[in-house]
Design a protein around this motif. Sequence first.
Motif, mmCIF file in Angstrom:
data_model
loop_
_atom_site.group_PDB
_atom_site.id
_atom_site.type_symbol
_atom_site.label_atom_id
_atom_site.label_comp_id
_atom_site.label_asym_id
_atom_site.label_seq_id
_atom_site.Cartn_x
_atom_site.Cartn_y
_atom_site.Cartn_z
ATOM 1 N N SER A 40 1.206 -1.186 -0.279
ATOM 2 C CA SER A 40 0.102 0.083 -0.391
ATOM 3 C C SER A 40 0.821 1.510 -0.146
ATOM 4 O O SER A 40 0.660 2.313 -0.151
ATOM 5 C CB SER A 40 -1.079 -0.220 1.148
ATOM 6 N N GLN A 41 2.168 1.526 -0.115
ATOM 7 C CA GLN A 41 2.906 2.142 -0.163
ATOM 8 C C GLN A 41 2.870 2.946 -1.482
ATOM 9 O O GLN A 41 2.998 4.435 -1.800
ATOM 10 C CB GLN A 41 4.463 1.504 0.110
ATOM 11 N N ILE A 42 2.549 2.196 -2.174
ATOM 12 C CA ILE A 42 2.423 2.816 -3.879
ATOM 13 C C ILE A 42 0.677 2.986 -3.725
ATOM 14 O O ILE A 42 1.371 4.998 -3.957
ATOM 15 C CB ILE A 42 1.978 1.710 -4.447
ATOM 16 N N PRO A 43 -0.236 3.161 -3.960
ATOM 17 C CA PRO A 43 -1.175 4.381 -3.547
ATOM 18 C C PRO A 43 -1.287 5.397 -2.518
ATOM 19 O O PRO A 43 -1.517 6.146 -2.913
ATOM 20 C CB PRO A 43 -2.834 3.788 -3.000
ATOM 21 N N THR A 44 -0.107 5.450 -1.190
ATOM 22 C CA THR A 44 0.312 6.430 0.100
ATOM 23 C C THR A 44 0.942 7.298 -1.222
ATOM 24 O O THR A 44 0.993 8.109 -0.218
ATOM 25 C CB THR A 44 0.662 5.346 0.957
ATOM 26 N N LEU A 45 1.750 7.071 -1.540
ATOM 27 C CA LEU A 45 2.776 8.142 -1.990
ATOM 28 C C LEU A 45 1.614 8.695 -3.136
ATOM 29 O O LEU A 45 1.944 9.966 -3.264
ATOM 30 C CB LEU A 45 4.200 7.476 -2.818
ATOM 31 N N LEU A 46 0.560 8.029 -4.083
ATOM 32 C CA LEU A 46 0.211 9.211 -4.909
ATOM 33 C C LEU A 46 -0.482 9.779 -4.769
ATOM 34 O O LEU A 46 -1.169 10.923 -4.506
ATOM 35 C CB LEU A 46 -0.528 7.623 -6.095
ATOM 36 N N LEU A 47 -1.533 9.410 -2.923
ATOM 37 C CA LEU A 47 -1.976 10.500 -2.075
ATOM 38 C C LEU A 47 -1.655 11.402 -1.331
ATOM 39 O O LEU A 47 -1.559 12.635 -1.710
ATOM 40 C CB LEU A 47 -2.716 9.393 -1.649
ATOM 41 N N CYS A 48 -0.496 11.265 -1.601
ATOM 42 C CA CYS A 48 0.452 12.286 -0.712
ATOM 43 C C CYS A 48 1.052 13.464 -1.569
ATOM 44 O O CYS A 48 0.940 14.330 -1.823
ATOM 45 C CB CYS A 48 1.643 12.103 -0.111
ATOM 46 N N GLN A 49 0.701 12.273 -3.052
ATOM 47 C CA GLN A 49 2.155 13.841 -4.049
ATOM 48 C C GLN A 49 0.377 14.545 -4.333
ATOM 49 O O GLN A 49 0.710 15.737 -4.716
ATOM 50 C CB GLN A 49 2.326 12.673 -5.130
ATOM 51 N N LYS A 50 -0.395 14.396 -4.277
ATOM 52 C CA LYS A 50 -2.011 15.063 -5.239
ATOM 53 C C LYS A 50 -2.494 15.631 -3.893
ATOM 54 O O LYS A 50 -2.921 17.276 -4.199
ATOM 55 C CB LYS A 50 -2.651 13.622 -4.857
ATOM 56 N N ALA A 51 -2.191 15.228 -2.179
ATOM 57 C CA ALA A 51 -2.794 16.204 -1.465
ATOM 58 C C ALA A 51 -1.322 17.694 -1.602
ATOM 59 O O ALA A 51 -2.180 18.931 -1.029
ATOM 60 C CB ALA A 51 -3.382 15.228 -0.304
ATOM 61 N N ARG A 52 -0.789 17.254 -1.481
ATOM 62 C CA ARG A 52 0.353 18.459 -1.839
ATOM 63 C C ARG A 52 0.869 19.514 -2.686
ATOM 64 O O ARG A 52 0.668 20.520 -2.170
ATOM 65 C CB ARG A 52 2.313 17.297 -1.412
ATOM 66 N N GLU A 53 -0.515 19.219 -3.714
ATOM 67 C CA GLU A 53 -0.357 20.075 -4.654
ATOM 68 C C GLU A 53 -1.362 21.325 -4.252
ATOM 69 O O GLU A 53 -1.446 21.888 -4.069
ATOM 70 C CB GLU A 53 -0.998 19.551 -5.453
ATOM 71 N N GLN A 54 -2.604 20.723 -3.126
ATOM 72 C CA GLN A 54 -3.259 21.703 -2.362
ATOM 73 C C GLN A 54 -2.486 22.077 -1.235
ATOM 74 O O GLN A 54 -3.082 23.260 -1.291
ATOM 75 C CB GLN A 54 -4.382 21.081 -2.422
#
Length: 617
Positions: free
Chosen positions: A340-354
Amino acid sequence: MCGIAGVLSTHHPIDPSWAPLLSQSLQHRGPDGEGSFNSPPLLLVHRRLSIIDLSEKGAQPMTSHSGRYTISFNGEVYNFLDLKKKLHSPLRGHSDTEVFLQLIEEQGLHAALSQAEGMWGFALWDQKTKTLTLCRDRMGEKPVYYGFLQKKFVFTSDLQALQKLDLPLEINPEALLLFLRYNCIPAPHSIYKSIYKLPPAHTLTLSPPYNQPHLQAYWTLPIHPPSPLPSFKEATIKSEQLLKRSIKHQQISDVPLGVFLSGGLDSTLIATLMQEDHSKPIHTFTIGFKDKDFDESSDARKVAQFLGTHHHEVLLTETDAQNTIPLLPNVYSEPFADSSQIPTLLLCQKAREQLKVCLSGDGGDEVFGGYNRYIIGPSIWNWIRKIPRPLRSLFPSSLQVLKWTNLHRLLPFRMMDNKIAKLQQLSPSSSFQDFYLRLLEHTHSPNQYFNSPNPNVPSLAFPFMGKDLVQQMIHSDLLFFLPDDILVKTDRASMSVGLEVRAPFLNHKLVEFLFPLPSSYKIHHSKGKRILRALLEKRIPSTLYERPKMGFAVPLQKWLRHSLRDWAEDLLSPSKLSPYLNPITIQKEWKKFLKGQNTSTFLIWNILMFQSWKERQ
């Protein structure tokens, strides 16, 4: 949230080039500023992610008013405004670090720790006594690594800092065995010899002549429930009060914040209580999959619509996974293989945009009793322990000749994937502790994947405490699975993109209250999180959260057999395998996996993540 590193050396001068090297290696954890403190024999380096007091008055390393103490602090003290009222001296700025440092100055370190609520990994230098103290928060949200290399004491919040220095780093075979067994490396071990993780809720003190660090626990979980025991209703009311207080404190920030929303119970409750505190829509973030068997984004969307949040979604495809996986060795500076490290990293990247801060539901399963293993584990153990030990030795081989359809009729419980293999692994258990650790394993015999000679697998030396089996499992998870798997996954992924993630469920006052309560307050009618459900049911329709638990799983088996197969076969080729690993055994397991035979997908992923990490070193 920040990055810290340092070197203490009395035998040789510290190379002046190390300060910029350490700082550069931690830039991802603190992109907003940098600083250093050089006072022989100590070099202290800090990278800053500005969350509270964005001015230079919040810069670090920070020295106390008297000049006695200097601190490099990674994390947050959430109740700093309450602590500020206890101080007798004025402050230069309004950061939580300055409040905490001044509290240390006025009351001493241990008095300050006993009052502070938050997450941290910090280094504190006492100029008067020439003493260095490292400290890690109670639940293990923030990392601290330390050790002696070439007569220098080194420490950091990220192993990448040590990898940049001209110091010998040698792989620890025992840690690698633990990694293959559990998919993470439990504290106090690290992937390197002579480098250790500071356990949660511990301090490490190093005083002249600096040759023997002293470790001490400053907090432990309470075992005994309050007296008199509150009723379930009273416990639910108290839990709500503590959780609301935690969320209120964790929303203090000088930058925008949001919340991760999976649609599960934990994040739904956090988002619900957070939205209750706001007149405007809060930001919620979720990740979905094109594979509908793994997708929960529609559930999160329904919750967000009901709450009226400003909702953001990101859809994970196989192409995204292919692009993300090469980044993982840089994100996780030692081998780590929770998929689940894979979706966790992508989720963090998306949140950091905002924004720069997100609240999460991490810890909800451990604190409220949510894992399925808490429900089925005692049943399995009580069934196995009735079989005499001599007969149990025959159990694994006998299972091989039974079809699952027949075996299912014999057992009074539902099992997880690879049911027969897991039963084979569990049947020799000598105690409930042995049983539970086997339940968490991906393989009980990682030695078979090593080249000979190989070391024994170290035992996990923590006590199983509690009056019943469920409490013992929760205690184990709070000491091992939570800090070494779940929180590592979140911290490294979020900090790799400069995002601070806060976990309201891990407020230690809430944990202290919930942990010793009877298991019946956590599991009821074969469902976990009884108190948490009670808090939700009066706020939102049960149809929004009552569904089978999915977790944060990814279609890893499908990916490895198709889109990721070439990548995997390249890493597993005999010419690329680490000399620690046995190419014959691993190739055999890989071929069985491709044929759909009884081989753990997670074990294969563990090996691949080690290989990928080793290739980057």
